[in-house]
Scaffold this active site. Structure first.
Site, mmCIF file in Angstrom:
data_model
loop_
_atom_site.group_PDB
_atom_site.id
_atom_site.type_symbol
_atom_site.label_atom_id
_atom_site.label_comp_id
_atom_site.label_asym_id
_atom_site.label_seq_id
_atom_site.Cartn_x
_atom_site.Cartn_y
_atom_site.Cartn_z
ATOM 1 N N HIS A 155 8.681 23.551 17.280
ATOM 2 C CA HIS A 155 9.170 24.501 18.288
ATOM 3 C C HIS A 155 8.999 25.935 17.804
ATOM 4 O O HIS A 155 8.862 26.172 16.595
ATOM 5 C CB HIS A 155 10.666 24.259 18.580
ATOM 6 C CG HIS A 155 10.931 23.050 19.408
ATOM 7 N ND1 HIS A 155 11.005 21.791 18.868
ATOM 8 C CD2 HIS A 155 11.134 22.910 20.740
ATOM 9 C CE1 HIS A 155 11.242 20.919 19.843
ATOM 10 N NE2 HIS A 155 11.322 21.572 20.987
ATOM 11 N N LYS A 164 14.187 28.639 18.291
ATOM 12 C CA LYS A 164 15.033 27.467 18.573
ATOM 13 C C LYS A 164 16.073 27.290 17.472
ATOM 14 O O LYS A 164 15.746 27.202 16.297
ATOM 15 C CB LYS A 164 14.186 26.204 18.715
ATOM 16 C CG LYS A 164 15.027 25.010 19.172
ATOM 17 C CD LYS A 164 14.160 23.864 19.627
ATOM 18 C CE LYS A 164 14.983 22.645 19.990
ATOM 19 N NZ LYS A 164 15.819 22.833 21.166
HETATM 20 N N1 LIG Z 1 16.971 20.018 28.341
HETATM 21 C C1 LIG Z 1 15.803 20.638 28.419
HETATM 22 O O1 LIG Z 1 14.816 20.134 28.988
HETATM 23 C C2 LIG Z 1 15.695 22.022 27.819
HETATM 24 C C3 LIG Z 1 14.539 22.783 27.973
HETATM 25 C C4 LIG Z 1 14.511 24.074 27.443
HETATM 26 C C5 LIG Z 1 15.623 24.588 26.778
HETATM 27 N N2 LIG Z 1 16.716 23.794 26.624
HETATM 28 C C6 LIG Z 1 17.950 24.284 25.997
HETATM 29 O O2 LIG Z 1 18.531 25.234 26.888
HETATM 30 C C7 LIG Z 1 19.295 26.167 26.132
HETATM 31 C C8 LIG Z 1 18.853 27.583 26.492
HETATM 32 O O3 LIG Z 1 17.547 27.797 25.990
HETATM 33 P P1 LIG Z 1 16.757 29.156 26.275
HETATM 34 O O4 LIG Z 1 15.508 29.106 25.481
HETATM 35 O O5 LIG Z 1 16.678 29.376 27.752
HETATM 36 O O6 LIG Z 1 17.773 30.223 25.631
HETATM 37 P P2 LIG Z 1 17.942 31.763 25.898
HETATM 38 O O7 LIG Z 1 16.732 32.375 26.490
HETATM 39 O O8 LIG Z 1 18.486 32.340 24.613
HETATM 40 O O9 LIG Z 1 19.093 31.842 27.000
HETATM 41 C C9 LIG Z 1 20.414 31.533 26.696
HETATM 42 C C10 LIG Z 1 21.268 31.868 27.894
HETATM 43 O O10 LIG Z 1 22.599 31.494 27.569
HETATM 44 C C11 LIG Z 1 23.461 32.486 28.072
HETATM 45 N N3 LIG Z 1 24.712 32.487 27.306
HETATM 46 C C12 LIG Z 1 24.891 32.688 25.984
HETATM 47 N N4 LIG Z 1 26.201 32.623 25.686
HETATM 48 C C13 LIG Z 1 26.854 32.377 26.851
HETATM 49 C C14 LIG Z 1 28.206 32.225 27.201
HETATM 50 N N5 LIG Z 1 29.190 32.308 26.294
HETATM 51 N N6 LIG Z 1 28.498 31.966 28.516
HETATM 52 C C15 LIG Z 1 27.538 31.865 29.449
HETATM 53 N N7 LIG Z 1 26.210 32.038 29.163
HETATM 54 C C16 LIG Z 1 25.905 32.293 27.890
HETATM 55 C C17 LIG Z 1 22.690 33.789 27.910
HETATM 56 O O11 LIG Z 1 23.245 34.712 28.831
HETATM 57 P P3 LIG Z 1 22.982 36.317 28.724
HETATM 58 O O12 LIG Z 1 21.505 36.510 28.868
HETATM 59 O O13 LIG Z 1 23.769 36.826 29.867
HETATM 60 O O14 LIG Z 1 23.514 36.745 27.381
HETATM 61 C C18 LIG Z 1 21.288 33.336 28.289
HETATM 62 O O15 LIG Z 1 21.110 33.431 29.677
HETATM 63 C C19 LIG Z 1 19.084 25.792 24.644
HETATM 64 O O16 LIG Z 1 20.144 24.957 24.223
HETATM 65 C C20 LIG Z 1 17.782 25.001 24.675
HETATM 66 O O17 LIG Z 1 17.658 24.101 23.595
HETATM 67 C C21 LIG Z 1 16.768 22.534 27.138
#
Ligand SMILES: NC(=O)c1ccc[n+]([C@@H]2O[C@H](COP(=O)([O-])OP(=O)(O)OC[C@H]3O[C@@H](n4cnc5c(N)ncnc54)[C@H](OP(=O)(O)O)[C@@H]3O)[C@@H](O)[C@H]2O)c1
Length: 246
Positions: free
Chosen positions: A152, A156
């Site tokens: 990744h 990550k």
């Molecule tokens: N299951 C799947 O298929 C899949 C696929 C991709 C990613 N994921 C997972 O999804 C998650 C997010 O990944 P990403 O790459 O999109 O991360 P990212 O770009 O860092 O986004 C994280 C998001 O979480 C929000 N956040 C952080 N702390 C928070 C809180 N206390 N309350 C509410 N929102 C909060 C942030 O909001 P702000 O911008 O407002 O700070 C941001 O919008 C990770 O755990 C990743 O492993 C899963």
């Protein structure tokens, strides 16, 4: 019409999911949660026209209309608090956030059962990941020596990835003596999300490789879960259960 409250709407994955929700004729973005982006309009945070949906720090105090689904793509620490709250409000939940342990999953399961709703906690919504898991289960019966390499981008946080950890546990259960399946994690700039499952026998090797090149890969699986979670009860951790079970 299914209403969606999306936590993480301004994140890399949340933005893709949010845009797909807005584009779907049967879904409507009715609420958004965030952290640094609180107060912004959810549409603008996704690079679209304003939607009139402000990003909030917490779930609304009043219960949203029936048929609303809570969707979470944030961080494990935030989701540990928000998912049980949403379930306790009677909202079925679709959780893509990764980094949970067995205790977290038990807590989600019991909160969902207590509320009589479903919670899908799916480490990988890409259809190709679900197929890789299926094919791996077939191969491991004949090639029980298996190792997983997951690769990744350097942003990550969790390692091993939730996808690799779940697949390793499944395959271990199918190996003689339940032997653990080693997982190797690589974090490098330039990578997106990639996984190789290598099955070795003397003189031959089978490699199953799945590459995700953009976050679009996840949206179809997420929309499927949003549409079906209302018919599920308790915890579901596999995308196959969503498409077969509902
Ligand atoms: N299951 C799947 O298929 C899949 C696929 C991709 C990613 N994921 C997972 O999804 C998650 C997010 O990944 P990403 O790459 O999109 O991360 P990212 O770009 O860092 O986004 C994280 C998001 O979480 C929000 N956040 C952080 N702390 C928070 C809180 N206390 N309350 C509410 N929102 C909060 C942030 O909001 P702000 O911008 O407002 O700070 C941001 O919008 C990770 O755990 C990743 O492993 C899963």
């Amino acid at each position: 019409m299914v209403g969606v409250i999306l936590a993480g709407v301004s994140g890399r994955t949340g933005r893709e999911v949010g845009r797909a929700v807005v584009a779907a004729p049967d879904l409507r973005l009715v609420g958004a949660l965030g952290h640094g982006s609180v107060g912004r309009d959810a549409g603008e945070a996704m690079g679209m026209a304003p939607l009139g949906v402000p990003i909030a720090a917490t779930l609304p105090a009043f219960p949203p209309p029936e048929g609303t689904v809570y969707v979470d793509f944030t961080r494990a620490d935030a989701a540990r608090a928000n998912v049980p709250t949403a379930l306790a409000m009677g909202l079925p939940a679709v959780v893509g956030t990764t980094g949970f342990d067995a205790r977290d999953l038990e807590a989600f399961e019991s909160a969902a059962r207590a509320a009589g709703v479903g919670v899908c906690v799916i480490a990988n919504f890409a259809l190709g990941a679900a197929l890789t898991a299926r094919l791996s289960a077939l191969v491991v019966d004949v090639f029980p020596d298996v190792e997983i390499v997951e690769l990744h981008g350097s942003h990550k946080r969790d390692r091993p990835s939730g996808t690799a950890a779940a697949l390793a546990a499944d395959l271990a259960g199918r190996r003689p003596g339940g032997r653990e399946v080693p997982v190797h994690s690589v974090r490098l700039p330039g990578l997106v999300a990639h996984q190789e499952v290598l099955f070795g026998r003397p003189g031959e090797l089978i490699t199953l490789r799945h590459d995700v090149f953009s976050r679009e890969a996840y949206t179809q699986g997420v929309l499927l879960a949003i549409r079906r979670v209302g018919r599920l009860r308790g915890l579901v951790t596999r995308l196959e259960e969503v498409w077969e079970g509902a």
